[in-house]
Structures are given as C-alpha cells and as structure tokens.
Design a protein around this motif. Structure first.
Motif, PDB file in Angstrom:
ATOM      1  N   GLU A   2      53.684  40.779  32.870  1.00 15.07           N
ATOM      2  CA  GLU A   2      55.056  40.997  32.422  1.00 15.07           C
ATOM      3  C   GLU A   2      55.692  41.994  33.383  1.00 15.07           C
ATOM      4  O   GLU A   2      55.228  43.123  33.523  1.00 15.07           O
ATOM      5  N   GLU A  54      35.676  43.447  25.018  1.00 15.98           N
ATOM      6  CA  GLU A  54      36.601  44.188  24.170  1.00 15.98           C
ATOM      7  C   GLU A  54      37.260  43.255  23.148  1.00 15.98           C
ATOM      8  O   GLU A  54      37.417  43.607  21.975  1.00 15.98           O
ATOM      9  N   ASP A 113      48.010  38.224  23.545  1.00 16.94           N
ATOM     10  CA  ASP A 113      49.448  38.420  23.709  1.00 16.94           C
ATOM     11  C   ASP A 113      49.770  39.893  23.926  1.00 16.94           C
ATOM     12  O   ASP A 113      50.648  40.234  24.712  1.00 16.94           O
ATOM     13  N   ARG A 114      49.053  40.779  23.237  1.00 11.72           N
ATOM     14  CA  ARG A 114      49.265  42.218  23.414  1.00 11.72           C
ATOM     15  C   ARG A 114      48.754  42.698  24.771  1.00 11.72           C
ATOM     16  O   ARG A 114      49.357  43.565  25.395  1.00 11.72           O
ATOM     17  N   ASP A 115      47.615  42.142  25.220  1.00  8.85           N
ATOM     18  CA  ASP A 115      47.013  42.581  26.481  1.00  8.85           C
ATOM     19  C   ASP A 115      46.196  41.438  27.067  1.00  8.85           C
ATOM     20  O   ASP A 115      45.032  41.247  26.711  1.00  8.85           O
ATOM     21  N   ARG A 145      44.915  41.234  29.865  1.00  8.89           N
ATOM     22  CA  ARG A 145      43.863  41.717  30.761  1.00  8.89           C
ATOM     23  C   ARG A 145      42.634  42.221  30.016  1.00  8.89           C
ATOM     24  O   ARG A 145      41.677  42.688  30.628  1.00  8.89           O
ATOM     25  N   ILE A 146      42.634  42.092  28.706  1.00 11.43           N
ATOM     26  CA  ILE A 146      41.514  42.571  27.906  1.00 11.43           C
ATOM     27  C   ILE A 146      40.235  41.830  28.317  1.00 11.43           C
ATOM     28  O   ILE A 146      40.267  40.639  28.626  1.00 11.43           O
TER      29      ILE A 146
END
Length: 153
Positions: free
Chosen positions: A62, A31, A22-24, A26-27
């Motif tokens: 987003e 990672e 949710d934070r990124d 594309r991680i």
C-alpha cells in the motif's frame, strides 16, 4: 464460492486468515498460524487453497501517494466522444497518473482515480483526454472508508 473440503463460502479459519493478511500481507506463515491457532503448514495449505480458488489473488504494497509528492488525488468520470471509446480506453491505460480505472454503467463509461503533484499537472492529464472525451473531475479531500474486505460470512 466453494473451497475443496469446506462447506459453501468461507469458514471462520479462512476468514481469519484473510483478515490477518488484509491487515499485514507481509506476515510470516508462523505468525499467521499463531494468530489463527493452527500449525504453520496447515495455514500455508489454506493460503494455497484460497489462492487456487481465486479468493486470494496476490499480495501488494500500500503506497501513500502524498509521500511521493502527489498532493492531489481526484476521481474523474470520463465520457468518450462518439466512436472514441477504444481510443480513450488506450489513453487511460497509457497515462501513469491514472492509478485506477473502472468501467461503469451510466452516461460516463469510465471512472478513474488519478494522482498529480499540482493543479497544472491535473490540467495536463485532463487536456490529453479533452480532444476525445468529456470529463468531470472531483478532487478527493479525504478517505472516509479505507479499502476493506467485503463481509466474509
């Protein structure tokens, strides 16, 4: 919801994976694995299970509408005139300025979010609906709560 091989609901690792995505979104799996404390193949398998269970529906970008020139965002309650429900639903779907729309309970069956460059453009969008529906519009001043995950446990 029950994921295969887990107790009902999500475990702490699944919740951690969803929070990190949710934070990124594309991680990389490497990672993500490092953040969660698992191997990359183990994390990848959990992500696949979350997708298969319908918990994780996809990954998206987003977009900031203002950066694209859309200075105004508004929420519009839309009440079709008698016998016009399906027509209004098609008009909503066909309008590119309406970026999100929910069917809701109450007097107004649709709650739509629209983005426009200026008041004149908003008037044009609303006028296109006016022949078939009554609208009530509220301009969004700011976002008090960013879209977030529901409680995961």
């Amino acid at each position: 919801m029950r994921l295969q091989g887990t107790e009902p609901g999500l475990d702490a690792l699944d919740a951690g994976i969803l929070s990190a995505l949710d934070r990124d979104a594309r991680i990389t799996m490497s990672e993500l694995a490092r953040l969660i404390g698992m191997s990359a193949p183990g994390v990848a398998e959990r992500v696949r299970r979350l997708e298969a269970a319908g918990v994780l529906k996809g990954f998206s970008a987003e977009i900031e509408p203002r950066a694209l020139g859309y200075a105004i965002r508004a929420m519009v309650r839309i009440r079709p005139l008698p016998g016009k429900l399906h027509l209004v639903e098609k008009l909503i779907d066909a309008c590119p300025n309406i970026v999100e729309c929910h069917k809701i309970t109450g007097d107004d069956p649709f709650l739509a979010q629209l983005v426009v460059r200026d008041i004149e453009e908003m008037d044009g969008v609303l006028e296109a609906l006016a022949e078939h529906a009554v609208t009530s519009t509220a301009v969004i001043k700011s976002q008090a709560v960013r879209r977030r995950l529901p409680p995961l446990r």
